[in-house]
Design a protein around this motif. Structure first.
Motif, PDB file in Angstrom:
ATOM      1  N   ARG A  26      99.961   1.810 -74.882  1.00 20.05           N
ATOM      2  CA  ARG A  26     101.037   1.457 -75.806  1.00 20.05           C
ATOM      3  C   ARG A  26     101.872   0.312 -75.254  1.00 20.05           C
ATOM      4  O   ARG A  26     102.395  -0.511 -76.003  1.00 20.05           O
ATOM      5  CB  ARG A  26     101.935   2.676 -76.051  1.00 20.05           C
ATOM      6  CG  ARG A  26     101.267   3.791 -76.812  1.00 20.05           C
ATOM      7  CD  ARG A  26     102.177   4.991 -76.957  1.00 20.05           C
ATOM      8  NE  ARG A  26     103.187   4.771 -77.996  1.00 20.05           N
ATOM      9  CZ  ARG A  26     104.146   5.641 -78.267  1.00 20.05           C
ATOM     10  NH1 ARG A  26     104.237   6.753 -77.592  1.00 20.05           N
ATOM     11  NH2 ARG A  26     105.025   5.397 -79.222  1.00 20.05           N
ATOM     12  N   ARG A  82      98.065  14.122 -91.898  1.00 20.09           N
ATOM     13  CA  ARG A  82      99.186  13.163 -91.926  1.00 20.09           C
ATOM     14  C   ARG A  82     100.517  13.829 -92.265  1.00 20.09           C
ATOM     15  O   ARG A  82     101.573  13.364 -91.852  1.00 20.09           O
ATOM     16  CB  ARG A  82      98.917  12.073 -92.968  1.00 20.09           C
ATOM     17  CG  ARG A  82      97.564  11.424 -92.861  1.00 20.09           C
ATOM     18  CD  ARG A  82      97.375  10.405 -93.959  1.00 20.09           C
ATOM     19  NE  ARG A  82      95.963  10.229 -94.283  1.00 20.09           N
ATOM     20  CZ  ARG A  82      95.432   9.092 -94.721  1.00 20.09           C
ATOM     21  NH1 ARG A  82      96.200   8.040 -94.883  1.00 20.09           N
ATOM     22  NH2 ARG A  82      94.146   9.009 -94.990  1.00 20.09           N
ATOM     23  N   LYS A 138     100.999  10.322 -83.060  1.00 15.72           N
ATOM     24  CA  LYS A 138     101.162  10.361 -84.516  1.00 15.72           C
ATOM     25  C   LYS A 138     101.956   9.164 -85.023  1.00 15.72           C
ATOM     26  O   LYS A 138     101.585   8.549 -86.035  1.00 15.72           O
ATOM     27  CB  LYS A 138     101.842  11.667 -84.929  1.00 15.72           C
ATOM     28  CG  LYS A 138     102.002  11.794 -86.443  1.00 15.72           C
ATOM     29  CD  LYS A 138     102.606  13.131 -86.841  1.00 15.72           C
ATOM     30  CE  LYS A 138     102.731  13.232 -88.357  1.00 15.72           C
ATOM     31  NZ  LYS A 138     103.299  14.540 -88.786  1.00 15.72           N
ATOM     32  N   ASP A 139     103.035   8.805 -84.353  1.00 17.79           N
ATOM     33  CA  ASP A 139     103.854   7.678 -84.809  1.00 17.79           C
ATOM     34  C   ASP A 139     103.049   6.384 -84.824  1.00 17.79           C
ATOM     35  O   ASP A 139     103.188   5.566 -85.741  1.00 17.79           O
ATOM     36  CB  ASP A 139     105.082   7.514 -83.913  1.00 17.79           C
ATOM     37  CG  ASP A 139     106.118   8.614 -84.116  1.00 17.79           C
ATOM     38  OD1 ASP A 139     106.001   9.361 -85.117  1.00 17.79           O
ATOM     39  OD2 ASP A 139     107.027   8.735 -83.277  1.00 17.79           O
ATOM     40  N   ASP A 140     102.205   6.190 -83.806  1.00 22.86           N
ATOM     41  CA  ASP A 140     101.373   4.989 -83.753  1.00 22.86           C
ATOM     42  C   ASP A 140     100.370   4.971 -84.901  1.00 22.86           C
ATOM     43  O   ASP A 140     100.104   3.935 -85.506  1.00 22.86           O
ATOM     44  CB  ASP A 140     100.635   4.916 -82.417  1.00 22.86           C
ATOM     45  CG  ASP A 140     101.567   4.616 -81.254  1.00 22.86           C
ATOM     46  OD1 ASP A 140     102.752   4.321 -81.502  1.00 22.86           O
ATOM     47  OD2 ASP A 140     101.112   4.691 -80.093  1.00 22.86           O
ATOM     48  N   LEU A 142     100.615   6.531 -87.884  1.00 23.63           N
ATOM     49  CA  LEU A 142     101.299   6.323 -89.161  1.00 23.63           C
ATOM     50  C   LEU A 142     101.755   4.882 -89.325  1.00 23.63           C
ATOM     51  O   LEU A 142     101.695   4.326 -90.429  1.00 23.63           O
ATOM     52  CB  LEU A 142     102.484   7.282 -89.279  1.00 23.63           C
ATOM     53  CG  LEU A 142     102.128   8.779 -89.305  1.00 23.63           C
ATOM     54  CD1 LEU A 142     103.396   9.626 -89.429  1.00 23.63           C
ATOM     55  CD2 LEU A 142     101.151   9.095 -90.430  1.00 23.63           C
ATOM     56  N   THR A 143     102.163   4.248 -88.228  1.00 21.85           N
ATOM     57  CA  THR A 143     102.521   2.825 -88.289  1.00 21.85           C
ATOM     58  C   THR A 143     101.293   1.982 -88.617  1.00 21.85           C
ATOM     59  O   THR A 143     101.354   1.062 -89.445  1.00 21.85           O
ATOM     60  CB  THR A 143     103.135   2.371 -86.952  1.00 21.85           C
ATOM     61  OG1 THR A 143     104.330   3.109 -86.710  1.00 21.85           O
ATOM     62  CG2 THR A 143     103.449   0.881 -86.974  1.00 21.85           C
ATOM     63  N   GLU A 158      97.244  14.818 -80.738  1.00 22.70           N
ATOM     64  CA  GLU A 158      97.941  14.259 -79.586  1.00 22.70           C
ATOM     65  C   GLU A 158      97.460  15.019 -78.354  1.00 22.70           C
ATOM     66  O   GLU A 158      96.381  14.738 -77.833  1.00 22.70           O
ATOM     67  CB  GLU A 158      99.448  14.340 -79.811  1.00 22.70           C
ATOM     68  CG  GLU A 158      99.908  13.420 -80.940  1.00 22.70           C
ATOM     69  CD  GLU A 158     101.419  13.303 -81.057  1.00 22.70           C
ATOM     70  OE1 GLU A 158     102.138  14.193 -80.580  1.00 22.70           O
ATOM     71  OE2 GLU A 158     101.896  12.293 -81.630  1.00 22.70           O
TER      72      GLU A 158
END
Length: 242
Positions: A26, A82, A138-140, A142-143, A158
């Protein structure tokens, strides 16, 4: 594994993916593919270098199982979709499946997505479903989806993502895709970027297995031989293109 099972495996050996490594990815750490390896029919996962179209993660902190064995049927595990709802591959029983493991930081994974969207649309008559499994934050994910639409169901792992990789009997090397018939018997497993000719070869055999016109062992053998031939043609075409 059941004796005589022939799985189609473009096999890779990869250091285990840990969350320390993902944090490095990241923050910009490079992930370099290992040298190419040939397609290899096998009853158990072989140990060779990654194919050039797969991405291995550097060493991390996640402990790997002592023995990894490719199962004969799709394993049971649960991951969140999601929307955070827990789902398993059992939810798609009765349909042929492609289970595609990927990560948002993996270049070959990103290149595959348009093809996977197309295959799902084109093979509606076959009732094919594709299930993406993102082994990522998850945030990555969804982005990433905001600018890269995925039309098929998506599960996100994760901490539990690596367990879902090991459940398929392989070590983390992305992307990889598992093909199963409507009875959830595993027909083939491909590590590395999936190409159109490879997907059509495998899915055509899966359709014949489901129709009862091709026995499963023969389908596996035809896929093994067909993928080997396609890999040889692709390798031969590269010097000519150069």
């Amino acid at each position: 594994m059941k004796k005589g099972l022939i799985l189609v495996v473009v096999v890779g050996i990869a250091a285990v993916l840990g969350f320390l490594v993902q944090h490095q990815v990241r923050s910009g750490a490079n992930v370099t593919p290992a040298p190419a390896a040939a397609n290899a029919p096998a009853t158990t996962p072989a140990t060779s270098a990654l194919p050039a179209d797969a991405t291995a993660a550097p060493a991390g902190t996640e402990a790997k199982p002592a023995d990894l064995v490719i199962p004969t049927t799709l394993p049971h595990f649960e991951l969140a979709d999601r929307d955070g709802k827990k789902r398993s591959l059992d939810d798609w029983k009765g349909r042929p499946l492609m289970v595609n493991y990927w990560a948002s930081w993996c270049g070959p994974c990103r290149r595959e997505i348009p093809l996977l969207n197309q295959l799902r649309a084109e093979r509606k008559a076959q009732k094919l479903e594709i299930v993406g499994i993102a082994v990522d934050f998850k945030d990555d994910v969804l982005t990433f989806l905001k600018t890269n639409p995925i039309s098929y169901p998506l599960l996100i792992g994760e901490e539990d993502g690596i367990a879902a990789v090991h459940a398929m009997g392989v070590e983390p090397a992305f992307p990889f895709t598992v093909f199963a018939d409507s009875k959830q018997d595993i027909v083939a497993l491909k590590i590395g970027e999936l190409h159109r000719d490879e997907a059509d070869l495998i899915l055509d055999r899966v359709a014949k297995v489901d129709a009862g016109t091709l026995p499963l062992p023969e389908a596996r053998q035809q896929i093994t031989e067909g993928l080997k031939e396609l890999a040889e043609k692709r390798a031969a075409a590269k010097p000519a293109a150069g």
